[in-house]
Motif scaffolding. Structure first.
Motif, PDB file in Angstrom:
ATOM      1  N   GLY A 101       0.844  -1.186   0.000  1.00 52.62           N
ATOM      2  CA  GLY A 101       0.000   0.000   0.000  1.00 52.62           C
ATOM      3  C   GLY A 101       0.879   1.235   0.000  1.00 52.62           C
ATOM      4  N   TYR A 102       0.374   2.317  -0.537  1.00 49.18           N
ATOM      5  CA  TYR A 102       1.172   3.545  -0.624  1.00 49.18           C
ATOM      6  C   TYR A 102       0.236   4.732  -0.805  1.00 49.18           C
ATOM      7  CZ  TYR A 102       0.215   2.448  -5.461  1.00 49.18           C
ATOM      8  OH  TYR A 102      -0.437   2.108  -6.621  1.00 49.18           O
ATOM      9  N   TRP A 103       0.743   5.904  -0.468  1.00 50.95           N
ATOM     10  CA  TRP A 103       0.009   7.145  -0.695  1.00 50.95           C
ATOM     11  C   TRP A 103       1.013   8.288  -0.746  1.00 50.95           C
ATOM     12  CZ3 TRP A 103       0.317  11.163   2.774  1.00 50.95           C
ATOM     13  CH2 TRP A 103       0.835  10.845   4.043  1.00 50.95           C
ATOM     14  N   LEU A 104       0.624   9.351  -1.402  1.00 49.65           N
ATOM     15  CA  LEU A 104       1.427  10.573  -1.450  1.00 49.65           C
ATOM     16  C   LEU A 104       0.561  11.759  -1.067  1.00 49.65           C
ATOM     17  CD1 LEU A 104       3.323  10.325  -4.859  1.00 49.65           C
ATOM     18  CD2 LEU A 104       4.315  10.103  -2.577  1.00 49.65           C
ATOM     19  N   LEU A 134       3.954  -9.890  -4.163  1.00 49.63           N
ATOM     20  CA  LEU A 134       3.296  -8.692  -3.649  1.00 49.63           C
ATOM     21  C   LEU A 134       2.023  -8.477  -4.436  1.00 49.63           C
ATOM     22  CD1 LEU A 134       6.353  -6.283  -3.289  1.00 49.63           C
ATOM     23  CD2 LEU A 134       5.125  -7.468  -1.457  1.00 49.63           C
ATOM     24  N   HIS A 135       0.991  -8.005  -3.746  1.00 47.89           N
ATOM     25  CA  HIS A 135      -0.279  -7.754  -4.415  1.00 47.89           C
ATOM     26  C   HIS A 135      -0.911  -6.495  -3.851  1.00 47.89           C
ATOM     27  CE1 HIS A 135      -2.629  -9.255  -0.932  1.00 47.89           C
ATOM     28  NE2 HIS A 135      -1.596 -10.068  -0.785  1.00 47.89           N
ATOM     29  N   ALA A 136      -1.835  -5.942  -4.639  1.00 51.24           N
ATOM     30  CA  ALA A 136      -2.559  -4.742  -4.222  1.00 51.24           C
ATOM     31  C   ALA A 136      -3.978  -4.829  -4.748  1.00 51.24           C
ATOM     32  CB  ALA A 136      -1.880  -3.486  -4.767  1.00 51.24           C
ATOM     33  N   GLY A 137      -4.907  -4.352  -3.935  1.00 49.11           N
ATOM     34  CA  GLY A 137      -6.302  -4.219  -4.346  1.00 49.11           C
ATOM     35  C   GLY A 137      -6.667  -2.746  -4.327  1.00 49.11           C
ATOM     36  N   LEU A 149       1.015   1.170 -10.560  1.00 46.39           N
ATOM     37  CA  LEU A 149       1.384  -0.241 -10.445  1.00 46.39           C
ATOM     38  C   LEU A 149       1.796  -0.831 -11.785  1.00 46.39           C
ATOM     39  CD1 LEU A 149      -1.212  -1.533  -7.846  1.00 46.39           C
ATOM     40  CD2 LEU A 149       1.221  -1.069  -7.494  1.00 46.39           C
ATOM     41  N   LEU A 150       1.080  -0.505 -12.841  1.00 46.61           N
ATOM     42  CA  LEU A 150       1.445  -1.040 -14.153  1.00 46.61           C
ATOM     43  C   LEU A 150       2.833  -0.556 -14.570  1.00 46.61           C
ATOM     44  CD1 LEU A 150      -1.994  -0.743 -15.977  1.00 46.61           C
ATOM     45  CD2 LEU A 150      -0.844  -2.860 -15.252  1.00 46.61           C
ATOM     46  N   LYS A 151       3.128   0.723 -14.365  1.00 48.45           N
ATOM     47  CA  LYS A 151       4.453   1.259 -14.704  1.00 48.45           C
ATOM     48  C   LYS A 151       5.543   0.641 -13.833  1.00 48.45           C
ATOM     49  CE  LYS A 151       2.883   5.783 -16.301  1.00 48.45           C
ATOM     50  NZ  LYS A 151       2.876   7.229 -15.972  1.00 48.45           N
ATOM     51  N   ALA A 152       5.176   0.213 -12.627  1.00 47.97           N
ATOM     52  CA  ALA A 152       6.144  -0.392 -11.707  1.00 47.97           C
ATOM     53  C   ALA A 152       6.321  -1.883 -11.974  1.00 47.97           C
ATOM     54  CB  ALA A 152       5.709  -0.154 -10.265  1.00 47.97           C
ATOM     55  N   GLY A 153       5.650  -2.406 -13.003  1.00 47.85           N
ATOM     56  CA  GLY A 153       5.838  -3.800 -13.376  1.00 47.85           C
ATOM     57  C   GLY A 153       4.816  -4.765 -12.821  1.00 47.85           C
ATOM     58  N   TYR A 154       3.827  -4.264 -12.102  1.00 51.47           N
ATOM     59  CA  TYR A 154       2.774  -5.131 -11.581  1.00 51.47           C
ATOM     60  C   TYR A 154       1.845  -5.539 -12.728  1.00 51.47           C
ATOM     61  CZ  TYR A 154       3.960  -4.324  -6.690  1.00 51.47           C
ATOM     62  OH  TYR A 154       4.605  -4.301  -5.483  1.00 51.47           O
ATOM     63  N   ARG A 155       1.217  -6.673 -12.571  1.00 48.64           N
ATOM     64  CA  ARG A 155       0.315  -7.216 -13.583  1.00 48.64           C
ATOM     65  C   ARG A 155      -1.120  -7.141 -13.078  1.00 48.64           C
ATOM     66  NH1 ARG A 155      -1.567 -12.751 -14.836  1.00 48.64           N
ATOM     67  NH2 ARG A 155      -0.774 -13.322 -12.806  1.00 48.64           N
ATOM     68  N   TYR A 156      -2.010  -6.638 -13.928  1.00 43.39           N
ATOM     69  CA  TYR A 156      -3.435  -6.615 -13.605  1.00 43.39           C
ATOM     70  C   TYR A 156      -3.950  -8.048 -13.665  1.00 43.39           C
ATOM     71  CZ  TYR A 156      -8.456  -5.753 -14.093  1.00 43.39           C
ATOM     72  OH  TYR A 156      -9.806  -5.761 -13.927  1.00 43.39           O
ATOM     73  N   ILE A 157      -4.626  -8.495 -12.591  1.00 41.24           N
ATOM     74  CA  ILE A 157      -5.106  -9.882 -12.574  1.00 41.24           C
ATOM     75  C   ILE A 157      -6.619 -10.003 -12.511  1.00 41.24           C
ATOM     76  CG2 ILE A 157      -2.974 -10.887 -11.723  1.00 41.24           C
ATOM     77  CD1 ILE A 157      -4.191 -10.931  -8.924  1.00 41.24           C
ATOM     78  N   GLY A 158      -7.333  -8.902 -12.352  1.00 44.01           N
ATOM     79  CA  GLY A 158      -8.784  -8.993 -12.390  1.00 44.01           C
ATOM     80  C   GLY A 158      -9.471  -7.997 -11.486  1.00 44.01           C
ATOM     81  N   ARG A 159     -10.788  -8.081 -11.495  1.00 40.65           N
ATOM     82  CA  ARG A 159     -11.623  -7.173 -10.715  1.00 40.65           C
ATOM     83  C   ARG A 159     -12.538  -7.974  -9.802  1.00 40.65           C
ATOM     84  NH1 ARG A 159     -14.474  -2.064 -13.330  1.00 40.65           N
ATOM     85  NH2 ARG A 159     -12.368  -1.350 -12.951  1.00 40.65           N
ATOM     86  N   MET A 160     -12.623  -7.535  -8.558  1.00 42.82           N
ATOM     87  CA  MET A 160     -13.609  -8.046  -7.610  1.00 42.82           C
ATOM     88  C   MET A 160     -14.750  -7.032  -7.607  1.00 42.82           C
ATOM     89  SD  MET A 160     -11.045  -9.357  -4.571  1.00 42.82           S
ATOM     90  CE  MET A 160     -12.377  -9.558  -3.426  1.00 42.82           C
ATOM     91  N   TYR A 176      -3.827  -6.386  -8.555  1.00 42.42           N
ATOM     92  CA  TYR A 176      -2.527  -6.381  -9.225  1.00 42.42           C
ATOM     93  C   TYR A 176      -1.561  -7.253  -8.434  1.00 42.42           C
ATOM     94  CZ  TYR A 176      -4.435  -2.443 -11.742  1.00 42.42           C
ATOM     95  OH  TYR A 176      -5.229  -1.647 -12.526  1.00 42.42           O
ATOM     96  N   GLU A 177      -0.558  -7.810  -9.138  1.00 42.62           N
ATOM     97  CA  GLU A 177       0.444  -8.617  -8.459  1.00 42.62           C
ATOM     98  C   GLU A 177       1.808  -8.434  -9.101  1.00 42.62           C
ATOM     99  OE1 GLU A 177      -0.329 -12.816  -8.769  1.00 42.62           O
ATOM    100  OE2 GLU A 177      -0.102 -12.809 -10.956  1.00 42.62           O
ATOM    101  N   LEU A 178       2.829  -8.717  -8.300  1.00 40.30           N
ATOM    102  CA  LEU A 178       4.212  -8.742  -8.763  1.00 40.30           C
ATOM    103  C   LEU A 178       4.885  -9.906  -8.064  1.00 40.30           C
ATOM    104  CD1 LEU A 178       6.503  -7.267 -10.376  1.00 40.30           C
ATOM    105  CD2 LEU A 178       7.047  -6.096  -8.228  1.00 40.30           C
ATOM    106  N   CYS A 179       5.528 -10.761  -8.845  1.00 37.43           N
ATOM    107  CA  CYS A 179       6.239 -11.917  -8.288  1.00 37.43           C
ATOM    108  C   CYS A 179       7.736 -11.682  -8.390  1.00 37.43           C
ATOM    109  CB  CYS A 179       5.866 -13.191  -9.047  1.00 37.43           C
ATOM    110  SG  CYS A 179       4.126 -13.611  -8.912  1.00 37.43           S
TER     111      CYS A 179
END
Length: 189
Positions: A101-104, A134-137, A149-160, A176-179
């Motif tokens: 998680g992150y915020w600015l 690592l994952h993020a919702g 997240l996409l620019k940081a290399g994370y992959r979109y895996i779906g929507r809840m 999103y996830e990053l392995c």
């Protein structure tokens, strides 16, 4: 403080000026100032207080400085506190995963700082912890964070769909996830 200045990416100025470090008690006033913004809190969990007081900042920093290694850090830009980043490690069978998680603060939005912080922090977590995933919702109403997240290399895996409530509205989460590919064959902890 870790900085990213040797990646060869196009915006070296942002890279070399962005970092993260442990929170300190000296951060209390700036944390309270940056976090006391309803637009910041709008995309965070309800545990992030609104309004965000000096007492909230002190309580958060004290908890981040507790026993054991901290998983919460200050994002810095030009040496100044700009926001926060952290990971919540999974438990039991999920012990090799963590939720990032992150915020600015709003004055730091739109400058590539969050992307650089997520890249650096993800690399740090994979290098210094047993986490392999690592994952993020994210709230589906937050496209800026999705781009981070996409620019940081994370992959979109779906929507809840319709799975959370924020400010009285039912919302969806984008996942999103990053392995840590370089460590995926490592012995399991």
């Amino acid at each position: 403080m870790r900085t990213l200045n040797d990646r060869g990416d196009s915006d070296r100025a942002v890279h070399s000026r962005t970092g993260f470090r442990p929170w300190t008690m000296d951060d209390i006033p700036e944390l309270a100032r940056l976090a006391d913004d309803p637009q910041v809190a709008a995309n965070l969990r309800d545990g992030f207080p609104v309004p965000y007081t000096v007492q909230d900042a002190e309580q958060f920093i004290r908890s981040s400085m507790g026993d054991g290694p901290s998983m919460n850090y200050a994002i810095t830009f030009d040496g100044r506190t700009a926001g926060g980043i952290g990971v919540v490690p999974g438990q039991d069978v999920h012990r090799i995963s963590g939720e990032i998680g992150y915020w600015l603060g709003r004055e730091y939005w739109g400058r590539g700082i969050a992307t650089q912080a997520v890249i650096m922090f993800s690399e740090f977590i994979f290098a210094t912890t047993p986490l392999l995933h690592l994952h993020a919702g994210l709230f589906s109403t937050n496209p800026a964070s999705s781009r981070v997240l996409l620019k940081a290399g994370y992959r979109y895996i779906g929507r809840m769909t319709d799975c959370a409530v924020k400010n009285g509205r039912v919302i969806s989460l984008d996942l999103y996830e990053l392995c840590a590919d370089q460590r995926k064959n490592a012995a399991m902890p």
